[in-house]
Design an enzyme around this catalytic site. Sequence first.
Site, PDB file in Angstrom:
ATOM      1  N   GLY A  46      78.184  48.677  17.372  1.00  0.00           N
ATOM      2  CA  GLY A  46      78.541  47.404  16.765  1.00  0.00           C
ATOM      3  C   GLY A  46      77.461  46.375  17.016  1.00  0.00           C
ATOM      4  CD  GLN A  51      75.210  41.764  19.897  1.00  0.00           C
ATOM      5  OE1 GLN A  51      75.964  42.205  19.056  1.00  0.00           O
ATOM      6  NE2 GLN A  51      74.754  42.499  20.906  1.00  0.00           N
ATOM      7  CB  CYS A  92      76.570  44.565  25.196  1.00  0.00           C
ATOM      8  SG  CYS A  92      76.175  43.242  24.041  1.00  0.00           S
ATOM      9  CG  LEU A  93      73.068  47.384  20.749  1.00  0.00           C
ATOM     10  CD1 LEU A  93      72.877  47.322  19.235  1.00  0.00           C
ATOM     11  CD2 LEU A  93      72.353  48.590  21.334  1.00  0.00           C
ATOM     12  CG  HIS A 134      81.780  44.219  22.690  1.00  0.00           C
ATOM     13  ND1 HIS A 134      81.460  44.647  23.961  1.00  0.00           N
ATOM     14  CD2 HIS A 134      80.625  43.753  22.151  1.00  0.00           C
ATOM     15  CE1 HIS A 134      80.160  44.435  24.184  1.00  0.00           C
ATOM     16  NE2 HIS A 134      79.629  43.892  23.095  1.00  0.00           N
ATOM     17  CD  GLU A 135      79.901  44.138  18.379  1.00  0.00           C
ATOM     18  OE1 GLU A 135      79.161  43.147  18.371  1.00  0.00           O
ATOM     19  OE2 GLU A 135      79.679  45.136  19.082  1.00  0.00           O
ATOM     20  CG  HIS A 138      78.643  39.592  20.793  1.00  0.00           C
ATOM     21  ND1 HIS A 138      77.838  39.216  21.840  1.00  0.00           N
ATOM     22  CD2 HIS A 138      78.722  40.944  20.858  1.00  0.00           C
ATOM     23  CE1 HIS A 138      77.453  40.292  22.506  1.00  0.00           C
ATOM     24  NE2 HIS A 138      77.979  41.351  21.933  1.00  0.00           N
TER      25      HIS A 138
END
Length: 171
Positions: A46, A51, A92-93, A134-135, A138
Amino acid sequence: MARLNILRYPDPRLHTVAKPVPAVDERIRRLVDDLLETMYAAEGVGLAATQVDVHERVIVMDTSETRDHPIALINPELTWASEEMRVAEEGCLSVPQIYDKVERHASVKVQALDRQGERFEMHAEGLAAVCVQHEMDHLRGKVFVEYLSALKRDRIRTKLLKKARDGQRDD
Ligand code: NI
């Protein structure tokens, strides 16, 4: 399409609250395509626009094993969340090589616009439920490490700052 630069924690821009998308136009479709390309290239499940330093309510995800089920959620809103909670390990990226357990709703329903601007509802469970929560965090400027203890978070911040200073690459 283009690969975009992913902000790394503790970059303060990750705490920006995203604004609603006013209209799903060519600009937004390009953003969706770029987010997907960036997510697949980084082998993530995701990615939120936040981000890549774009502060509009757009997320992409693909939790399929075959990596061929891209989903774009524009202006996503939770319409239902299970009382049942589940703890799962997350990464997480924007927080490379850090994984830890976070408790979330076991399943959720989310309403959003798709890449064509059509409204749809998605019932997510398992990894997809973790990912969408999670997204969406963000988009409100929240990174998963904020669920961890202050001690752990400080350790992560120190580690990533040191890595950035040393100019190490993870890829
Ligand atoms: Ni993330």
